[in-house]
Write a protein that holds these residues in place. Sequence first.
Motif, mmCIF file in Angstrom:
data_model
loop_
_atom_site.group_PDB
_atom_site.id
_atom_site.type_symbol
_atom_site.label_atom_id
_atom_site.label_comp_id
_atom_site.label_asym_id
_atom_site.label_seq_id
_atom_site.Cartn_x
_atom_site.Cartn_y
_atom_site.Cartn_z
ATOM 1 N N MET A 136 -45.756 -18.156 -47.899
ATOM 2 C CA MET A 136 -44.080 -18.130 -47.107
ATOM 3 C C MET A 136 -43.927 -19.044 -48.004
ATOM 4 O O MET A 136 -44.140 -19.978 -48.555
ATOM 5 N N SER A 137 -42.363 -18.861 -48.408
ATOM 6 C CA SER A 137 -41.484 -19.497 -49.332
ATOM 7 C C SER A 137 -40.964 -20.934 -48.072
ATOM 8 O O SER A 137 -41.583 -20.678 -47.261
ATOM 9 N N PRO A 138 -41.190 -21.819 -49.445
ATOM 10 C CA PRO A 138 -40.604 -22.969 -48.113
ATOM 11 C C PRO A 138 -39.310 -22.954 -47.266
ATOM 12 O O PRO A 138 -39.127 -23.687 -46.195
ATOM 13 N N ARG A 139 -38.568 -22.509 -48.161
ATOM 14 C CA ARG A 139 -37.369 -21.956 -46.780
ATOM 15 C C ARG A 139 -37.703 -21.362 -45.504
ATOM 16 O O ARG A 139 -37.621 -21.661 -44.548
ATOM 17 N N GLU A 140 -38.708 -20.298 -45.721
ATOM 18 C CA GLU A 140 -39.413 -19.811 -44.468
ATOM 19 C C GLU A 140 -40.045 -20.577 -43.462
ATOM 20 O O GLU A 140 -40.306 -20.913 -42.602
ATOM 21 N N TRP A 141 -40.836 -21.863 -44.568
ATOM 22 C CA TRP A 141 -41.774 -23.204 -43.964
ATOM 23 C C TRP A 141 -40.651 -22.751 -43.000
ATOM 24 O O TRP A 141 -40.779 -24.015 -41.633
ATOM 25 N N ARG A 142 -39.620 -24.227 -43.375
ATOM 26 C CA ARG A 142 -39.162 -24.930 -42.547
ATOM 27 C C ARG A 142 -38.008 -24.240 -41.383
ATOM 28 O O ARG A 142 -37.427 -24.755 -40.693
ATOM 29 N N LYS A 143 -37.494 -22.562 -41.829
ATOM 30 C CA LYS A 143 -36.777 -22.262 -40.336
ATOM 31 C C LYS A 143 -37.697 -22.129 -39.541
ATOM 32 O O LYS A 143 -37.612 -22.446 -38.158
ATOM 33 N N ARG A 144 -38.775 -21.673 -39.679
ATOM 34 C CA ARG A 144 -40.086 -21.535 -38.460
ATOM 35 C C ARG A 144 -40.409 -22.865 -38.129
ATOM 36 O O ARG A 144 -40.416 -22.719 -37.118
ATOM 37 N N SER A 145 -40.182 -23.680 -38.948
ATOM 38 C CA SER A 145 -40.506 -25.200 -38.053
ATOM 39 C C SER A 145 -39.430 -25.861 -37.315
ATOM 40 O O SER A 145 -39.591 -26.507 -36.836
ATOM 41 N N GLY A 146 -38.366 -24.627 -37.321
ATOM 42 C CA GLY A 146 -37.432 -24.899 -35.876
ATOM 43 C C GLY A 146 -35.825 -26.019 -36.714
ATOM 44 O O GLY A 146 -35.509 -26.750 -36.262
ATOM 45 N N THR A 147 -36.096 -26.768 -38.151
ATOM 46 C CA THR A 147 -35.325 -27.466 -39.124
ATOM 47 C C THR A 147 -34.338 -26.455 -39.494
ATOM 48 O O THR A 147 -35.108 -25.807 -40.664
ATOM 49 N N GLU A 148 -32.915 -26.063 -39.532
ATOM 50 C CA GLU A 148 -32.544 -25.816 -40.874
ATOM 51 C C GLU A 148 -31.797 -26.334 -41.616
ATOM 52 O O GLU A 148 -31.677 -27.785 -41.703
ATOM 53 N N PRO A 149 -32.188 -25.690 -42.966
ATOM 54 C CA PRO A 149 -32.368 -26.680 -44.411
ATOM 55 C C PRO A 149 -30.773 -27.073 -44.767
ATOM 56 O O PRO A 149 -29.563 -27.216 -44.432
ATOM 57 N N LEU A 150 -30.976 -28.779 -45.400
ATOM 58 C CA LEU A 150 -29.671 -29.369 -45.905
ATOM 59 C C LEU A 150 -29.319 -28.227 -46.451
ATOM 60 O O LEU A 150 -29.369 -27.378 -47.532
ATOM 61 N N ASP A 151 -27.537 -28.750 -46.434
ATOM 62 C CA ASP A 151 -26.845 -27.483 -47.112
ATOM 63 C C ASP A 151 -27.459 -27.942 -48.870
ATOM 64 O O ASP A 151 -27.378 -26.681 -49.752
ATOM 65 N N ARG A 152 -27.657 -29.063 -49.711
ATOM 66 C CA ARG A 152 -27.679 -28.801 -50.471
ATOM 67 C C ARG A 152 -29.207 -28.725 -51.348
ATOM 68 O O ARG A 152 -29.297 -28.450 -52.203
ATOM 69 N N SER A 153 -29.594 -28.119 -50.384
ATOM 70 C CA SER A 153 -30.904 -27.127 -50.891
ATOM 71 C C SER A 153 -31.188 -26.509 -50.522
ATOM 72 O O SER A 153 -31.788 -25.395 -50.918
#
Length: 346
Positions: free
Chosen positions: A323-340
Motif C-alpha cells: 500500500m502507499s505511505p498515505r494509505e498506511w498513515r490513514k490505517r494507522s489512525g493518524t491524519e497526514p499533515l497538511d504539508r504532506s
Amino acid sequence: MTKPLSRYAALTGYIDLARSLALDPVQLLRSVNLDPAGLDLQDRWVPTSAVVRLLELSATQSDRQDFALKLAERRRLSTLGPLSVSIREEPDARSALRLLIRYQHMYNEGLHIRMSERDGLATIMAAIDPGEPTPVRQSVELAVAVIHQLLQHLLGEHWHPVSVCFEHDRPADDSAHQRFFGAPLRFGSDFSGIVVYTSDLDAPNRLSDPLLRTYARQFLDTLTAPEEPTTTTRVRELVELLLPTGRCSIEQVARSLGVDRRTVHRHLAKSGLTFTTVLDAARVDLATRMVGGRRYSFTEISEMLAFSTPSSFSRWFHQQFGMSPREWRKRSGTEPLDRSTSDVPN
C-alpha cells in the motif's frame, strides 16, 4: 578493533541545557552525525567519539568550560538504568563502586573507571577512550562529576571528597568546579578522578534494603547475560542512527567503527548478510514508525531514509507493504499533515 560505543543515556539533559545556553542542540547533534530524535531512545548505542566531540563543541560555542558540570546537574542515579537499582541496594559505597566498575561497559565502552586503596585513602580514577585522537576534557569532567554524585547520593549531601584531580589544565575560572565538588581541586595531575577516605567507603549505604539486595543482583544478572555487541549488531545500530541524518553509507559506518569497508563486508558476510540487506531492514523498521506517526511529512521521510526522490520512496514502500505511505498513515489512525498530503503520489 572497532571503536567504542556509548548509550544515548550519556546525553541525558543535553537538549534542555543547550537551549538554556542559547545553543541550537539539533544543529550541534547533526554536526557530529547524531540523530536528535535518538535521544528518546536512551539504550541505543552511538559512537563514543561523537558524544565526546559534541560535548567539546557545545562547551566551545557556549563559552562555558563548566558545560559538563552543568550537564551532570541534570542527571539522576536512575540515568544508569537497571544498574541504578542494584547500586542503591549495595551495603556500602565500596560495593556500589565495584558494581559500577564491573558493569560500566553496559553504558559506555569508552569509559574506564579504576579504584585503588592505600594508607587510608581510596583513589577512583576515570579515563575516556573515544577511539580516535580528540580532546576529552568535557567527557572526563562529566565522568568524574557522575562518580562524585553517586558517592554523594549514597553518603549524603554533606559528604565531600578529600580532593578532585584532573589531568588537564585549570580553567580560567574554576569557581563552578569549586561549587560543584566542594573540595580542593588539582589540575595538571597525573590522573583524573576523586580521592576519598577509605572509611567513607565503609560507611553503610543509608538507602540500602538488605531484603531487596539479592533480588536486585539477580535482576541485573538477567540483563547482563548477553555478550558484548558484535560488529554485525553495531553495523545495524549505526545504520539506524545514520539513516535519519542523510549520511548513511558503508563508508560512514566503517569510519564510525574504525575499520575499512572491506572489514564491514566481511563481518556481515559471516552472518549471511550484506550492507544492502541491513540497510533495507533498517528502512523497513524506521518507515513503519515514521509513516505511522505525524511528525514528518512523506518528503521528509523519503529524505531521511536516503531515497533520491519521494516517488522512489513511495514505490519502495508499496513493494514492502502492499500500500502507499498515505494509505498506511490513514490505517494507522493518524491524519497526514497538511504539508504532506500531496508530496508523495498514491
